[in-house]
Design a protein around this motif. Structure first.
Motif, short mmCIF file in Angstrom:
data_model
loop_
_atom_site.label_atom_id
_atom_site.label_comp_id
_atom_site.label_asym_id
_atom_site.label_seq_id
_atom_site.Cartn_x
_atom_site.Cartn_y
_atom_site.Cartn_z
N LEU A 123 9.49 1.86 -6.41
CA LEU A 123 8.15 2.44 -6.36
C LEU A 123 7.47 2.32 -7.73
O LEU A 123 8.05 2.68 -8.75
CB LEU A 123 8.22 3.92 -5.95
CG LEU A 123 8.43 4.20 -4.46
CD1 LEU A 123 8.64 5.69 -4.24
CD2 LEU A 123 7.25 3.71 -3.64
N ARG B 47 10.67 6.42 7.69
CA ARG B 47 10.68 5.03 8.17
C ARG B 47 11.91 4.33 7.60
O ARG B 47 12.15 4.33 6.40
CB ARG B 47 9.41 4.32 7.71
CG ARG B 47 9.33 2.86 8.14
CD ARG B 47 8.05 2.23 7.63
NE ARG B 47 6.89 2.90 8.20
CZ ARG B 47 5.65 2.73 7.74
NH1 ARG B 47 5.44 1.96 6.69
NH2 ARG B 47 4.65 3.34 8.32
N ARG C 111 -1.53 0.48 -8.21
CA ARG C 111 -1.63 1.49 -7.15
C ARG C 111 -2.95 2.24 -7.18
O ARG C 111 -3.46 2.64 -6.13
CB ARG C 111 -0.48 2.49 -7.26
CG ARG C 111 0.87 1.91 -6.86
CD ARG C 111 1.92 2.99 -6.71
NE ARG C 111 1.70 3.84 -5.56
CZ ARG C 111 2.52 4.84 -5.19
NH1 ARG C 111 3.59 5.10 -5.92
NH2 ARG C 111 2.27 5.57 -4.14
N HIS D 283 13.96 1.05 6.66
CA HIS D 283 13.83 -0.37 6.38
C HIS D 283 15.15 -1.04 6.78
O HIS D 283 16.14 -0.98 6.07
CB HIS D 283 13.54 -0.60 4.90
CG HIS D 283 12.23 0.01 4.47
ND1 HIS D 283 11.03 -0.62 4.64
CD2 HIS D 283 11.95 1.20 3.89
CE1 HIS D 283 10.05 0.14 4.19
NE2 HIS D 283 10.59 1.26 3.72
N ASP E 4 0.81 -1.22 0.00
CA ASP E 4 0.00 0.00 0.00
C ASP E 4 0.85 1.27 0.00
O ASP E 4 0.32 2.37 -0.17
CB ASP E 4 -0.97 0.01 1.18
CG ASP E 4 -0.27 -0.15 2.53
OD1 ASP E 4 0.98 -0.18 2.55
OD2 ASP E 4 -0.96 -0.25 3.55
N ASP E 5 2.16 1.13 0.17
CA ASP E 5 3.06 2.28 0.05
C ASP E 5 3.61 2.42 -1.37
O ASP E 5 4.46 3.27 -1.64
CB ASP E 5 4.21 2.18 1.04
CG ASP E 5 5.00 0.88 0.92
OD1 ASP E 5 4.62 0.03 0.08
OD2 ASP E 5 5.98 0.71 1.66
N GLY E 6 3.13 1.57 -2.28
CA GLY E 6 3.56 1.65 -3.67
C GLY E 6 4.81 0.88 -4.00
O GLY E 6 5.27 0.90 -5.15
N VAL E 7 5.38 0.16 -3.03
CA VAL E 7 6.62 -0.58 -3.25
C VAL E 7 6.33 -1.92 -3.92
O VAL E 7 5.43 -2.66 -3.52
CB VAL E 7 7.36 -0.81 -1.91
CG1 VAL E 7 8.53 -1.76 -2.10
CG2 VAL E 7 7.86 0.52 -1.37
N ARG F 96 2.13 5.80 -9.67
CA ARG F 96 0.84 5.99 -9.00
C ARG F 96 -0.33 5.78 -9.96
O ARG F 96 -1.46 5.51 -9.52
CB ARG F 96 0.75 7.42 -8.44
CG ARG F 96 1.76 7.73 -7.35
CD ARG F 96 1.69 9.20 -6.96
NE ARG F 96 2.71 9.54 -5.99
CZ ARG F 96 2.56 9.42 -4.67
NH1 ARG F 96 1.42 8.99 -4.18
NH2 ARG F 96 3.54 9.75 -3.85
#
Length: 493
Positions: free
Chosen positions: A353, A458, A361, A460, A326-329, A356
């Protein structure tokens, strides 16, 4: 003094003191008397285990006819001293500790050839240990090579197809509907394995196979009858069927994972039955991953991936597959239809990514996430149609990431006519990797916020660390062997 970051300098200092002492024919007692300290302290200094005070260092330099700078020089005084230092350092490291071997003291009585051999062996052990640790960069390269190889062969492994269909048929599969747990158990039984479900499986292992006692241990299912346990059992069996040996590299480990996953899918959705189903739906121009999924009782992702195995070889159509968070990754992807996946300089797509405006996405923008989402996307490589199903994963769910994700199967525009959802009017234009497409913010927003925005990013952590090492990366032998010992038949542990 315990070994620490300063130990290498102290080792060199100590060896320089010893070299000068023996060259002048002094014993530890004689040098100790000259500088006013006991021989035991001098022995600790020469062995790099005690740092001398500055006053003692000056006294040693005077007694040995040298300057303090000579004692502190970073180079070993001779070849033997360099080897002794190397052996000391090797025997103070965690790799040597893990071997559980006795320490060899590099004294003057140790023959030079023996010293050279020991140092050579430790050097090679260290090299092999470092080579066994796959960095994230190495893992991405190995994964990229494997993905490109699969793309070249249209993700189709005919030799695995044949053996999987033969074995599942011999185990009792009728050729219609889902493969049952009982059929999977029968297949395992033909190879001499019993399937057992346990609650205490090591956290680092998905399954454990006891080769000695013919047992395959699986976790107990939270949802009885789920596809996951059948797939895990078949993957464990696949190692034996495909003749796998312990992986020697991370790339070999990844290749084995691809092969056992393929075998499991080919058993749960056998080629003849699956191709018959898909060809019939294609003739009706009503292909849908959700129907394929339901017909064989598997997950949407498993059905989508299986479609990548069969669509090109048996339906004559190229396609692409994506799993996107859901973060586009992009977590996982496959394409032989020219879909322009984002990639880094090494060619890896994982962790990149996704645009969008792609269906993968755009589907996250909907309130209704239970039904299929269909969209056409115009890209620099052409127009593609995509079908998207949403899902969610928890920390205990096998797979990639935690949270919502989308599963996309897509084809070039010319092949959309075979699929349900081809009549969608949703269409978007993507010009990625052009940053003006969706990456660069509008100029007005950038002017307003560029100097005033300071997010807490964030991190990783897996990007910073080496991947778990070992023949089976991340599996802890201590937990594994203790588990097998607990569950072994009485008298076999």
């Amino acid at each position: 003094m315990p070994a620490d970051a300063a130990s290498p300098d102290l080792l060199t200092l100590g060896r320089r003191v010893r070299h000068l002492r023996t060259r002048r024919g002094l014993t530890l007692d004689a040098l100790g008397a000259a500088v006013g300290c006991g021989p035991s302290l001098l022995s600790l200094i020469e062995n790099g285990r005690r740092e001398p005070r500055l006053s003692l260092l000056r006294a040693l330099a005077d007694a040995l006819g040298a300057d303090v700078g000579d004692l502190l020089a970073p180079e070993a005084p001779d070849r033997r001293s360099a080897l002794e230092i190397a052996l000391e350092r090797a025997q103070r490291g965690p790799l040597f500790d893990a071997l559980g071997l006795p320490v060899v003291k590099p004294s003057q009585r140790l023959p030079m050839p023996v010293l050279e051999q020991l140092v050579g062996l430790h050097t090679e052990l260290t090299r092999r240990e470092e080579a066994a640790i796959a960095t994230p960069e190495e893992a991405r390269r190995a994964n990229t090579e494997l993905r490109l190889e699969r793309q070249k062969r249209d993700n189709y492994f005919p030799e695995i197809e044949v053996v999987a269909e033969q074995m599942i048929t011999q185990a009792g599969y009728s050729g219609v509907g889902a493969v049952t747990h009982r059929t999977v158990a029968r297949l395992a039984g033909t190879l001499g394995f019993e399937i057992l479900y346990v609650q205490d499986l090591p956290r680092s292992a998905r399954t454990v196979t006891d080769l000695k006692n013919g047992r395959i241990y699986l976790p107990q299912a939270s949802t009885p009858g789920g596809h996951g346990l059948r797939s895990l059992a078949l993957q464990a069996v696949a190692h034996r069927v495909l003749g796998h040996e312990r992986p020697r590299t991370y790339g070999e480990f990844l290749r084995q994972r691809v092969e056992i996953t393929y075998f499991a899918a080919a058993c749960l959705m056998p080629r003849t039955a699956a191709v018959d189903f898909l060809q019939a739906r294609k003739r009706e121009k009503d292909l849908a991953v959700e129907d394929f999924r339901d017909a064989f009782g598997v997950t949407h992702e498993a059905a989508a991936m299986r479609l990548t195995n069969l669509a090109t070889a048996h339906l004559g159509m190229p396609l692409h597959f994506l799993r996107v968070g859901d973060d586009g990754v992009l977590f996982r992807g496959y394409s032989n239809d020219g879909m322009p996946f984002p990639q880094d300089v090494s060619g890896a797509i994982e962790g990149q990514l996704v645009c969008r405006k792609w269906a993968a996405r755009a589907a996250f923008e909907r309130r209704d996430r239970a039904t299929e989402y269909y969209q056409y996307t115009d890209t620099p490589a052409g127009t593609f149609w995509g079908s998207v199903q949403m899902g969610s994963a928890s920390a205990d769910t096998p797979g990639f990431g935690v949270g919502a994700f989308s599963i996309t199967v897509g084809v070039p525009y010319a092949h959309a006519k075979w699929f349900r959802g081809r009549d969608t009017r949703l269409r978007r234009v993507s010009t990625c990797p052009d940053p003006t497409c969706c990456q660069r913010p509008p100029a007005a927003l950038a002017d307003r916020w560029a100097a005033n925005a300071w997010p807490s990013a964030r991190i990783h952590q897996q990007v910073l660390a080496a991947l778990p090492r070992g023949a089976f990366p991340g599996v802890e032998d201590a937990d594994l062997y203790a588990f097998l010992d607990r569950h072994a038949p009485q008298g076999e542990g």
